[in-house]
Design an enzyme around this catalytic site. Structure first.
Site, PDB file in Angstrom:
ATOM      1  N   ASP A  90      39.035 -21.709 -26.916  1.00  0.00           N
ATOM      2  CA  ASP A  90      39.002 -20.417 -25.952  1.00  0.00           C
ATOM      3  C   ASP A  90      36.807 -20.552 -25.974  1.00  0.00           C
ATOM      4  OD1 ASP A  90      40.439 -18.337 -24.785  1.00  0.00           O
ATOM      5  OD2 ASP A  90      38.016 -17.186 -25.436  1.00  0.00           O
TER       6      ASP A  90
ATOM      7  N   GLU B 115      38.648 -24.798 -23.199  1.00  0.00           N
ATOM      8  CA  GLU B 115      38.235 -24.128 -21.296  1.00  0.00           C
ATOM      9  C   GLU B 115      37.039 -23.811 -21.051  1.00  0.00           C
ATOM     10  OE1 GLU B 115      39.480 -19.890 -19.612  1.00  0.00           O
ATOM     11  OE2 GLU B 115      39.161 -20.233 -22.034  1.00  0.00           O
TER      12      GLU B 115
HETATM   13  C1  NOJ Z   1      39.384 -17.092 -22.378  1.00  0.00           C
HETATM   14  C2  NOJ Z   1      40.950 -16.535 -22.304  1.00  0.00           C
HETATM   15  O1  NOJ Z   1      41.934 -17.600 -20.818  1.00  0.00           O
HETATM   16  C3  NOJ Z   1      41.151 -15.070 -21.265  1.00  0.00           C
HETATM   17  O2  NOJ Z   1      42.300 -15.046 -21.797  1.00  0.00           O
HETATM   18  C4  NOJ Z   1      40.078 -14.260 -22.766  1.00  0.00           C
HETATM   19  O3  NOJ Z   1      40.227 -13.145 -22.307  1.00  0.00           O
HETATM   20  C5  NOJ Z   1      38.739 -14.608 -22.442  1.00  0.00           C
HETATM   21  N1  NOJ Z   1      38.864 -15.973 -23.141  1.00  0.00           N
HETATM   22  C6  NOJ Z   1      38.125 -14.364 -23.884  1.00  0.00           C
HETATM   23  O4  NOJ Z   1      38.398 -14.954 -24.942  1.00  0.00           O
END
Ligand code: NOJ
Length: 545
Positions: free
Chosen positions: A213, A273
């Site tokens: 993440d 990500e």
């Molecule tokens: C990215 C995630 O994909 C999302 O769903 C989340 O709310 C945020 N990061 C915070 O962890």
């Protein structure tokens, strides 16, 4: 483009040739009638996933969590949320998936924890706690009104300031997302080791890798500088700043190398990500690959921002291919749990969804599918009283939040789409009596069967998995490209308009149809063809001059 020699099978890692399917566990399949999807539910659907033809599952977080952000606020990195099952259930799932040749990737949320994580509880006990420095604490600035003010102007992605005042210890802590998601301090070596130990724990248990993440938030400016303003940046105040100092700091890349080293020890895979606002930033994404030393891949979200135009998608492909180093491997995503569903973005049209699927599954790079995409699930309107997502709750009615894309998987026309016999945590899309797996399974023209055919084709044709990519000239409404591996040449033509368009096949070869939406039978093709509106044509060269 130069054709590349066919690599030896054993030289190619699975994540280059495989297709990864994202499951939002809460919404996939409920097994115990509590309205919440769970691990035994996923287990019961493994045969469906094997039959669909995917190679790996990425599970959105399944760790214990108070669910302020539905698992993206972890309170125990080594456990399984009781709502989803037990560690034993997870081991069974892992084992059964592996037996079917399906790998499992966990979602690791390492930028922040839940405020209820024992680390944060300890860190907030007092200023001299041994874990104080595991999070980001700051005195703030003196203010004329006696109270202190936050150290800088940073804002939380979900609204408000990114700094929360902690009265008992008289300092602010940083939370890039919700106040219930305090940011970890990746500059602290002990904390880093604790997080690496979490990675090792799951890899030793047999998981095949991680989706990481918001890796581009891990490191913040060490001088806590203010972000400069960005006038008219968007609807939310967060978008009115250039996020120069609260994310995307260059020191993060060294951390990616360490993460890669650990994953490699176990043959594990990592995809990070790297979230950036539209239209995305391929050069920044490429930096996280770090020319083979960083993450195996970082997500390319460019398609989630493209309007329905051949040129937009072709441009996104060229830009991403151009940004990556020669050893880096591309990837493509149409939808995920944070973005409006592709089916809705592209005009709620099955024909267009077929074009998009053909593109996703025939480009050079690893495709990521989002659950329900294969049956054309669309955004669901959620009544205000049923909203769950903090983003939706905060910005209602201006921003729908992410609940509309997280509704239960539509398995059948039975009550609650066969997802649960209890009350689902989010409403099911009312179109489920017609849009569901059961209805599409036996319909040869369905989107589901189109996805299956594409997945089969990708498995059967090495050039689609590993061949080079080269764009071919075509009408401006048509995105046409060739995939080439050794002597093998595959041509893909995608018509982004609803009108028939001419298609000039490259000279010197006759082509056989591998897959087409309509209008083509088995006869060899050459010269100029008419590509029907919303049409897809996938051809293989029969003779090479
Ligand atoms: C990215 C995630 O994909 C999302 O769903 C989340 O709310 C945020 N990061 C915070 O962890």
């Amino acid at each position: 483009m130069n054709p590349t020699a066919p690599p030896q099978k054993s030289q190619v890692p699975w994540w280059k040739t495989g297709v990864i399917y994202q499951i939002y566990p809460r919404s996939f399949q409920d097994s115990n009638a509590d309205g919440i999807g769970d691990l035994p539910g996923i287990l019961s659907r493994l045969d469906y996933l094997a039959d669909l033809g995917v190679d790996a599952l990425w599970l959105s977080p399944i760790n214990p969590s108070p669910m302020y952000d539905f698992g993206y606020d972890v309170s125990d990195y080594r456990g399984i949320s009781p709502e989803y099952g037990t560690l034993e259930d997870f081991q069974t799932l892992l084992d059964q998936a592996h037996r079917r040749g399906i790998r499992i990737l966990l979602d690791l949320v390492l930028n922040h924890t839940s405020h209820l994580h024992p680390w944060f509880v300890e860190s907030s006990r007092h200023r001299h706690s041994p874990k104080r420095d595991w999070y980001i604490w700051h005195d703030g600035k003196p203010s004329p009104w006696g109270k202190r003010s936050p150290p800088n102007n940073w804002l939380g992605v979900f609204g408000g300031r990114a700094w929360a005042w902690h009265e008992p210890t008289g300092q602010f802590y940083l939370h890039s997302f919700l106040p219930q998601q305090p940011d970890l301090n990746w500059r602290n070596p002990e904390l880093r080791e604790a997080l690496f130990a979490v990675m090792r724990y799951w890899l030793e248990l047999g998981v095949d890798g991680f989706r990481l993440d918001v890796v581009n938030w891990f490191i913040k400016d060490d001088r806590w500088r203010d972000n400069p303003p960005k006038p008219f940046g968007g609807l939310r105040p967060y978008e009115w700043q250039h996020h120069l100092y609260d994310k995307d700091r260059p020191e993060a890349i060294a951390i990616m190398r360490e993460i890669r080293r650990i994953a490699d020890e176990y043959g594990g895979f990592t995809v990070g990500e790297v979230f950036t606002p539209p239209p995305g930033n391929p050069e920044l994404v490429a930096a996280y690959y770090d020319q083979g030393r960083g993450l195996h891949m970082a997500f390319n979200f460019a398609f989630t921002y493209c309007p329905w135009q051949a040129e937009a998608f072709a441009g996104a492909v060229e830009r991403f291919e151009g940004a990556l180093g020669p050893q880096d491997w591309p990837n493509y995503t149409l939808s995920n749990h944070d973005q409006p569903r592709a089916f809705s973005r592209y005009g709620n049209s099955v024909a267009r969804a077929k074009v998009a699927a053909a593109m996703l599954l025939t480009l050079r790079g690893t495709p990521f599918l989002y659950y329900g995409e294969e049956i054309g699930m669309s955004n669901t309107r959620i009544p205000r009283r049923r909203l769950q997502d903090p983003l939706g709750k905060k910005y209602w009615p201006f921003h729908p939040g992410r609940d509309p894309v997280r509704t239960p998987m539509q398995w059948s026309a039975q009550a609650n789409a066969g997802f649960s016999t209890g009350e689902p945590w989010l409403p099911v899309n009312p179109n489920y009596p017609s849009v569901n797996v059961e209805a599409q399974r036996n319909d040869p023209g369905s989107l589901l069967n189109w996805y299956k055919a594409l997945l089969r084709l990708r498995k059967a044709e090495p050039a689609l998995r590993l061949g080079s990519y080269g764009r071919l000239p075509a009408h401006r409404a048509v995105f046409c490209y060739e995939r080439q591996l050794g002597e093998e040449r595959i041509l893909v033509a995608l018509n982004f308009s609803s009108a028939t368009q001419p298609l000039h096949l490259p000279m010197g070869a006759t082509w056989k149809v591998l897959l087409a939406t309509r209008g083509f039978s088995g006869e060899p093709l050459s010269g100029t063809l008419q590509l029907p509106g919303d049409g897809v044509l996938i051809l293989k060269a029969m003779a090479y001059p």
